[in-house]
Design a protein around this motif. Sequence first.
Motif, PDB file in Angstrom:
ATOM      1  N   ARG A 186      18.604  25.245 -13.003  1.00 31.99           N
ATOM      2  CA  ARG A 186      18.682  26.710 -13.000  1.00 31.99           C
ATOM      3  C   ARG A 186      17.373  27.351 -12.548  1.00 31.99           C
ATOM      4  N   LEU A 187      16.254  26.781 -12.961  1.00 31.99           N
ATOM      5  CA  LEU A 187      14.951  27.314 -12.545  1.00 31.99           C
ATOM      6  C   LEU A 187      14.793  27.222 -11.025  1.00 31.99           C
ATOM      7  N   TYR A 188      15.192  26.087 -10.472  1.00 31.06           N
ATOM      8  CA  TYR A 188      15.116  25.923  -9.020  1.00 31.06           C
ATOM      9  C   TYR A 188      16.034  26.919  -8.315  1.00 31.06           C
ATOM     10  N   PHE A 189      17.232  27.076  -8.841  1.00 32.66           N
ATOM     11  CA  PHE A 189      18.192  27.995  -8.227  1.00 32.66           C
ATOM     12  C   PHE A 189      17.638  29.421  -8.201  1.00 32.66           C
ATOM     13  N   LEU A 190      17.104  29.879  -9.327  1.00 29.77           N
ATOM     14  CA  LEU A 190      16.545  31.228  -9.400  1.00 29.77           C
ATOM     15  C   LEU A 190      15.392  31.415  -8.418  1.00 29.77           C
ATOM     16  N   ALA A 191      14.510  30.406  -8.356  1.00 25.64           N
ATOM     17  CA  ALA A 191      13.353  30.486  -7.458  1.00 25.64           C
ATOM     18  C   ALA A 191      13.789  30.463  -5.992  1.00 25.64           C
ATOM     19  N   ASP A 192      14.739  29.578  -5.670  1.00 28.24           N
ATOM     20  CA  ASP A 192      15.201  29.455  -4.278  1.00 28.24           C
ATOM     21  C   ASP A 192      15.863  30.730  -3.768  1.00 28.24           C
ATOM     22  N   HIS A 193      16.477  31.484  -4.670  1.00 25.75           N
ATOM     23  CA  HIS A 193      17.186  32.698  -4.269  1.00 25.75           C
ATOM     24  C   HIS A 193      16.383  33.961  -4.553  1.00 25.75           C
ATOM     25  N   LYS A 195      13.904  37.012  -3.949  1.00 29.28           N
ATOM     26  CA  LYS A 195      13.558  37.846  -2.799  1.00 29.28           C
ATOM     27  C   LYS A 195      12.101  38.275  -2.839  1.00 29.28           C
ATOM     28  N   ALA A 196      11.358  37.766  -3.799  1.00 33.34           N
ATOM     29  CA  ALA A 196       9.933  38.104  -3.903  1.00 33.34           C
ATOM     30  C   ALA A 196       9.199  37.607  -2.668  1.00 33.34           C
ATOM     31  N   SER A 197       8.362  38.453  -2.087  1.00 34.50           N
ATOM     32  CA  SER A 197       7.636  38.079  -0.882  1.00 34.50           C
ATOM     33  C   SER A 197       6.506  37.099  -1.187  1.00 34.50           C
ATOM     34  N   ILE A 198       5.946  37.181  -2.375  1.00 33.39           N
ATOM     35  CA  ILE A 198       4.889  36.261  -2.803  1.00 33.39           C
ATOM     36  C   ILE A 198       5.260  35.714  -4.170  1.00 33.39           C
ATOM     37  N   GLY A 199       5.162  34.415  -4.326  1.00 35.07           N
ATOM     38  CA  GLY A 199       5.402  33.821  -5.639  1.00 35.07           C
ATOM     39  C   GLY A 199       6.860  33.773  -6.032  1.00 35.07           C
ATOM     40  N   LYS A 200       7.627  32.876  -5.441  1.00 33.99           N
ATOM     41  CA  LYS A 200       9.031  32.720  -5.807  1.00 33.99           C
ATOM     42  C   LYS A 200       9.102  31.857  -7.067  1.00 33.99           C
ATOM     43  N   ILE A 201       8.783  32.481  -8.186  1.00 38.71           N
ATOM     44  CA  ILE A 201       8.676  31.804  -9.478  1.00 38.71           C
ATOM     45  C   ILE A 201       9.804  32.267 -10.389  1.00 38.71           C
ATOM     46  N   SER A 202      10.309  31.364 -11.197  1.00 40.42           N
ATOM     47  CA  SER A 202      11.416  31.678 -12.098  1.00 40.42           C
ATOM     48  C   SER A 202      11.069  31.325 -13.532  1.00 40.42           C
ATOM     49  N   ALA A 203      11.810  31.945 -14.458  1.00 42.95           N
ATOM     50  CA  ALA A 203      11.635  31.664 -15.892  1.00 42.95           C
ATOM     51  C   ALA A 203      12.953  31.951 -16.598  1.00 42.95           C
ATOM     52  N   LEU A 204      13.163  31.262 -17.711  1.00 43.04           N
ATOM     53  CA  LEU A 204      14.330  31.554 -18.547  1.00 43.04           C
ATOM     54  C   LEU A 204      14.009  31.251 -20.004  1.00 43.04           C
ATOM     55  N   ALA A 205      14.776  31.854 -20.880  1.00 41.41           N
ATOM     56  CA  ALA A 205      14.596  31.640 -22.319  1.00 41.41           C
ATOM     57  C   ALA A 205      15.895  31.128 -22.913  1.00 41.41           C
ATOM     58  N   THR A 206      15.781  30.197 -23.855  1.00 41.45           N
ATOM     59  CA  THR A 206      16.962  29.694 -24.560  1.00 41.45           C
ATOM     60  C   THR A 206      16.853  30.020 -26.047  1.00 41.45           C
ATOM     61  N   TYR A 207      18.015  30.243 -26.655  1.00 42.40           N
ATOM     62  CA  TYR A 207      18.102  30.551 -28.082  1.00 42.40           C
ATOM     63  C   TYR A 207      19.225  29.698 -28.659  1.00 42.40           C
ATOM     64  N   HIS A 208      18.857  28.791 -29.560  1.00 43.68           N
ATOM     65  CA  HIS A 208      19.816  27.842 -30.106  1.00 43.68           C
ATOM     66  C   HIS A 208      20.510  27.037 -28.993  1.00 43.68           C
ATOM     67  N   GLY A 209      19.720  26.661 -27.983  1.00 36.25           N
ATOM     68  CA  GLY A 209      20.224  25.800 -26.923  1.00 36.25           C
ATOM     69  C   GLY A 209      20.966  26.502 -25.806  1.00 36.25           C
ATOM     70  N   LYS A 210      21.099  27.826 -25.875  1.00 34.30           N
ATOM     71  CA  LYS A 210      21.804  28.568 -24.848  1.00 34.30           C
ATOM     72  C   LYS A 210      20.852  29.499 -24.102  1.00 34.30           C
ATOM     73  N   VAL A 211      21.056  29.605 -22.785  1.00 28.32           N
ATOM     74  CA  VAL A 211      20.227  30.505 -21.985  1.00 28.32           C
ATOM     75  C   VAL A 211      20.611  31.944 -22.292  1.00 28.32           C
ATOM     76  N   ILE A 212      19.635  32.734 -22.738  1.00 27.04           N
ATOM     77  CA  ILE A 212      19.937  34.124 -23.106  1.00 27.04           C
ATOM     78  C   ILE A 212      19.230  35.149 -22.197  1.00 27.04           C
ATOM     79  N   ALA A 213      18.283  34.672 -21.371  1.00 27.46           N
ATOM     80  CA  ALA A 213      17.603  35.571 -20.428  1.00 27.46           C
ATOM     81  C   ALA A 213      16.991  34.743 -19.315  1.00 27.46           C
ATOM     82  N   GLU A 214      17.022  35.281 -18.103  1.00 26.09           N
ATOM     83  CA  GLU A 214      16.439  34.578 -16.965  1.00 26.09           C
ATOM     84  C   GLU A 214      16.001  35.584 -15.915  1.00 26.09           C
ATOM     85  N   SER A 215      15.049  35.188 -15.066  1.00 23.54           N
ATOM     86  CA  SER A 215      14.582  36.085 -14.019  1.00 23.54           C
ATOM     87  C   SER A 215      13.680  35.331 -13.042  1.00 23.54           C
TER      88      SER A 215
END
Length: 293
Positions: A186-193, A195-215
Amino acid sequence: ATALHAVGRRFESYSAHQMGGIVSLTKLAKKIKPYETTLVGGVFDLFHVGHLRYLKKCSEIGRPLIVIVQADKTVRIRKGFNRPIINEKRRAEIIAALGFVDFVLVLDKPSHHEKYLEIIKPRYYIFSRETMQYRGYRAKLINEKFPKIKVVFLNKNVPRASTTLIAKRILAQRDYSKIKNPIARRLYFLADHSKASIGKISALATYHGKVIAESDNIENRDVHAEHIVIKKTRHKGINPGQVKLYILIPPCLPCAQEILKNQIPEVYYLHPYGNGDGLKLLRQHQIKVKKLK
C-alpha cells in the motif's frame, strides 16, 4: 598517423568565426570547404550516453563535424505520433553544446539526402551500424554518385541505452503482486500514484491491525504525509497515541517532532534515507522505531 595529422591541419585552417552552432544549409555552405568535413545525422531524442559516445566517435573520424538533427515532422512519421519527446530546437541545442560538434542543422530529409550531400560535400559520411541491408545499399549509391565521399559505419548501440528503452522505463509500472507485505504494498501504491512534484512519499496509520488513515505528500505544498495521516486519525476520533505509523522513508526532524507531540508509540519505515536526525530524536524519547521488512 599521417592521415590524422592531415585532418588536424584541415580543421585548424577553419578560423573561429567560421565555426559553430545551429546554422541553415545555405549559411553552412559558406563556412565549409568541399570534402573536408564529417557528416552524420540522427534524431537524438532524449539525449543519452549512447548518443554522446556515438557522436564522440564521429568527431574522431574527422573535424569539422556536422550533425543533422531530424525535424519533428519527420520523426513523427518514422517513430510514431508520440515522438519526438523533445522538440527539434531543443534537440539541436543539446547537440550544439557539445564541444566536439562544430555545426548543427535541423532538416526534414534523411542526412544522406542527395541535395544535402551535393551542398555539404563531406569527406566522410557516417552511418550507424544498423539495418545494414538498407544502409549498405545507400552506401553503394553514395559511392557511385559521390566517389570522393567515404562512407563509414560505426557501432551506435550501448547496452540499455536507447530512447525507446528509456521511454519504456519511464512508463513502466510496479508489479504489486510481487510485494507480499500488504502494508509495504500500500505504501508503494500511494507513493507511485502521488502527484507531488517533489518527494513522492507515503504514510499510513493502523489501529487494531486495520488501516484507518493514509496519504502521500500534498502536491506543491510543504506538508508531509505523516502530518496528514496524523490529522486524519484525529478527525476520525482516534487517539494517535494508539496507532502504528508506517512511512516509506524515515521521518524528517519536523515530522518526528509531530510524531512525539501526538505520542505515537511505534513507527516503521521501508527504506533508509536522509541523515537520521528524525530517527535519533524518536529513539531518544523511547519511541519504537523499526525498519519494515
